[in-house]
Design a protein around this motif. Structure first.
Motif, short mmCIF file in Angstrom:
data_model
loop_
_atom_site.label_atom_id
_atom_site.label_comp_id
_atom_site.label_asym_id
_atom_site.label_seq_id
_atom_site.Cartn_x
_atom_site.Cartn_y
_atom_site.Cartn_z
N VAL A 185 0.85 -1.18 0.00
CA VAL A 185 0.00 0.00 0.00
C VAL A 185 0.89 1.24 0.00
O VAL A 185 1.83 1.33 0.79
CB VAL A 185 -0.91 0.01 1.24
CG1 VAL A 185 -1.76 1.25 1.29
CG2 VAL A 185 -1.78 -1.24 1.27
N ASN A 186 0.58 2.20 -0.87
CA ASN A 186 1.43 3.39 -0.92
C ASN A 186 1.18 4.29 0.29
O ASN A 186 0.16 4.19 0.97
CB ASN A 186 1.28 4.14 -2.26
CG ASN A 186 -0.03 4.86 -2.42
OD1 ASN A 186 -0.50 5.51 -1.48
ND2 ASN A 186 -0.61 4.78 -3.58
N ALA A 187 2.11 5.18 0.53
CA ALA A 187 2.09 6.03 1.73
C ALA A 187 0.87 6.95 1.76
O ALA A 187 0.31 7.19 2.83
CB ALA A 187 3.37 6.85 1.81
N ASP A 188 0.45 7.48 0.61
CA ASP A 188 -0.71 8.37 0.58
C ASP A 188 -1.98 7.62 1.00
O ASP A 188 -2.80 8.16 1.74
CB ASP A 188 -0.92 8.97 -0.81
CG ASP A 188 0.12 10.02 -1.16
OD1 ASP A 188 0.74 10.59 -0.23
OD2 ASP A 188 0.31 10.27 -2.36
N LEU A 189 -2.14 6.39 0.53
CA LEU A 189 -3.31 5.60 0.90
C LEU A 189 -3.29 5.29 2.38
O LEU A 189 -4.31 5.41 3.07
CB LEU A 189 -3.38 4.32 0.08
CG LEU A 189 -4.55 3.39 0.40
CD1 LEU A 189 -5.89 4.10 0.22
CD2 LEU A 189 -4.50 2.15 -0.47
N GLN B 190 -10.40 -5.82 3.58
CA GLN B 190 -10.42 -7.25 3.25
C GLN B 190 -9.47 -7.52 2.09
O GLN B 190 -9.53 -6.87 1.05
CB GLN B 190 -11.83 -7.71 2.93
CG GLN B 190 -12.69 -7.75 4.15
CD GLN B 190 -14.06 -8.33 3.89
OE1 GLN B 190 -14.38 -8.75 2.80
NE2 GLN B 190 -14.87 -8.36 4.92
N GLY B 191 -8.59 -8.46 2.30
CA GLY B 191 -7.63 -8.84 1.28
C GLY B 191 -6.33 -8.04 1.34
O GLY B 191 -5.43 -8.30 0.57
N ASN B 192 -6.24 -7.06 2.23
CA ASN B 192 -5.02 -6.28 2.34
C ASN B 192 -4.53 -6.33 3.78
O ASN B 192 -5.09 -5.69 4.66
CB ASN B 192 -5.25 -4.84 1.90
CG ASN B 192 -3.95 -4.08 1.83
OD1 ASN B 192 -3.27 -3.92 2.82
ND2 ASN B 192 -3.60 -3.64 0.63
N HIS B 193 -3.47 -7.09 3.98
CA HIS B 193 -2.97 -7.31 5.34
C HIS B 193 -2.39 -6.03 5.96
O HIS B 193 -2.48 -5.85 7.18
CB HIS B 193 -1.94 -8.43 5.35
CG HIS B 193 -2.52 -9.74 4.94
ND1 HIS B 193 -3.48 -10.40 5.69
CD2 HIS B 193 -2.33 -10.51 3.85
CE1 HIS B 193 -3.83 -11.51 5.08
NE2 HIS B 193 -3.15 -11.59 3.95
N GLU B 194 -1.81 -5.15 5.14
CA GLU B 194 -1.26 -3.91 5.69
C GLU B 194 -2.36 -3.03 6.28
O GLU B 194 -2.23 -2.53 7.39
CB GLU B 194 -0.51 -3.14 4.61
CG GLU B 194 0.85 -3.69 4.27
CD GLU B 194 1.55 -2.81 3.26
OE1 GLU B 194 1.60 -3.22 2.08
OE2 GLU B 194 2.02 -1.75 3.65
N LEU B 195 -3.42 -2.83 5.50
CA LEU B 195 -4.52 -1.99 6.00
C LEU B 195 -5.24 -2.66 7.16
O LEU B 195 -5.65 -1.98 8.10
CB LEU B 195 -5.50 -1.66 4.87
CG LEU B 195 -4.98 -0.74 3.78
CD1 LEU B 195 -6.07 -0.49 2.74
CD2 LEU B 195 -4.47 0.57 4.34
N ASP B 196 -5.37 -3.97 7.12
CA ASP B 196 -6.01 -4.67 8.23
C ASP B 196 -5.19 -4.49 9.50
O ASP B 196 -5.74 -4.27 10.57
CB ASP B 196 -6.19 -6.15 7.90
CG ASP B 196 -6.96 -6.88 8.98
OD1 ASP B 196 -8.07 -6.42 9.33
OD2 ASP B 196 -6.46 -7.90 9.49
N SER B 197 -3.88 -4.56 9.38
CA SER B 197 -3.01 -4.36 10.53
C SER B 197 -3.16 -2.94 11.09
O SER B 197 -3.22 -2.75 12.31
CB SER B 197 -1.56 -4.62 10.13
OG SER B 197 -0.71 -4.40 11.22
#
Length: 57
Positions: free
Chosen positions: A5-9, A41-48
């Motif tokens: 995931v990029n820094a802006d997101l 869902q499906g993105n472990h970085e955002l879930d974390s």
């Protein structure tokens, strides 16, 4: 949503989480948080990020 995931997101997601958690109406807050959680869902970085931001200190 997969991959890195990029820094802006990440920054936008954290800002949205902080805004949702600052909502005074519990029904609105819970709805916003549920929506934000579903978007990870499906993105472990955002879930974390979600788990860290919403877990009790």
């Amino acid at each position: 949503m997969s991959g890195s995931v990029n820094a802006d997101l990440k920054s936008s997601y954290v800002a949205a989480l902080k805004s949702a958690m600052g909502e005074s109406d519990p029904l609105v807050r819970d709805g916003l948080l549920e929506s934000l959680q579903m978007s990870t869902q499906g993105n472990h970085e955002l879930d974390s990020i979600f788990q860290q931001a919403t877990s009790p200190a």
